[in-house]
Enzyme design. Structure first.
Site, PDB file in Angstrom:
ATOM      1  N   CYS A  31      -3.369   0.508  -8.913  1.00 17.78           N
ATOM      2  CA  CYS A  31      -4.208  -0.233  -7.960  1.00 17.78           C
ATOM      3  C   CYS A  31      -3.726  -0.039  -6.522  1.00 17.78           C
ATOM      4  O   CYS A  31      -2.662  -0.547  -6.148  1.00 17.78           O
ATOM      5  CB  CYS A  31      -4.190  -1.717  -8.353  1.00 17.78           C
ATOM      6  SG  CYS A  31      -4.891  -2.837  -7.129  1.00 17.78           S
ATOM      7  N   CYS A  34      -3.222  -3.257  -4.497  1.00 19.12           N
ATOM      8  CA  CYS A  34      -2.024  -3.956  -4.983  1.00 19.12           C
ATOM      9  C   CYS A  34      -0.780  -3.394  -4.307  1.00 19.12           C
ATOM     10  O   CYS A  34       0.115  -4.133  -3.904  1.00 19.12           O
ATOM     11  CB  CYS A  34      -1.885  -3.804  -6.499  1.00 19.12           C
ATOM     12  SG  CYS A  34      -3.246  -4.491  -7.449  1.00 19.12           S
TER      13      CYS A  34
END
Length: 106
Positions: A31, A34
């Site tokens: 991600c 993230c």
């Protein structure tokens, strides 16, 4: 204090039974957003460690906790207070926004 890696197995002890409020970062290695907020969370953990614990749950390795708390997209930050979810923030946001959210939530 650095961020704390939490697993499905340790979630109850590390998060729900914590004496301090805990911000749980539900994230994954793949991600991009993230990874964007990761360094900010590390800084916040060092700067605000006396007041709040910053925990990280890798959703790929630990699928039970995110599904239990309705995590649909990542990164999702959930602040737990007294063993219960108190506030949620979804998406990559600037460090200042995360800090303000934490201060207002604890």
């Amino acid at each position: 204090m650095a961020t704390v890696a939490v697993t499905d197995a340790s979630f109850e002890t590390d998060v729900l039974k914590s004496s301090k409020p805990v911000v749980v970062d539900f994230w994954a290695e793949w991600c991009g957003p993230c990874k964007q907020i990761g360094p900010s969370l590390e800084e916040i953990a060092r700067e605000m460690g006396d007041d709040v614990v910053i925990a990280k749950v890798n959703i790929d390795d630990n699928p039970n906790s995110p599904s239990r708390y309705g995590v649909r997209g990542i990164p999702t930050l959930i602040l737990f207070k007294d063993g219960k979810p108190a506030s949620t923030k979804v998406g990559a946001v600037p460090k200042s926004s995360i800090e303000t959210w934490i201060r207002e939530s604890i």
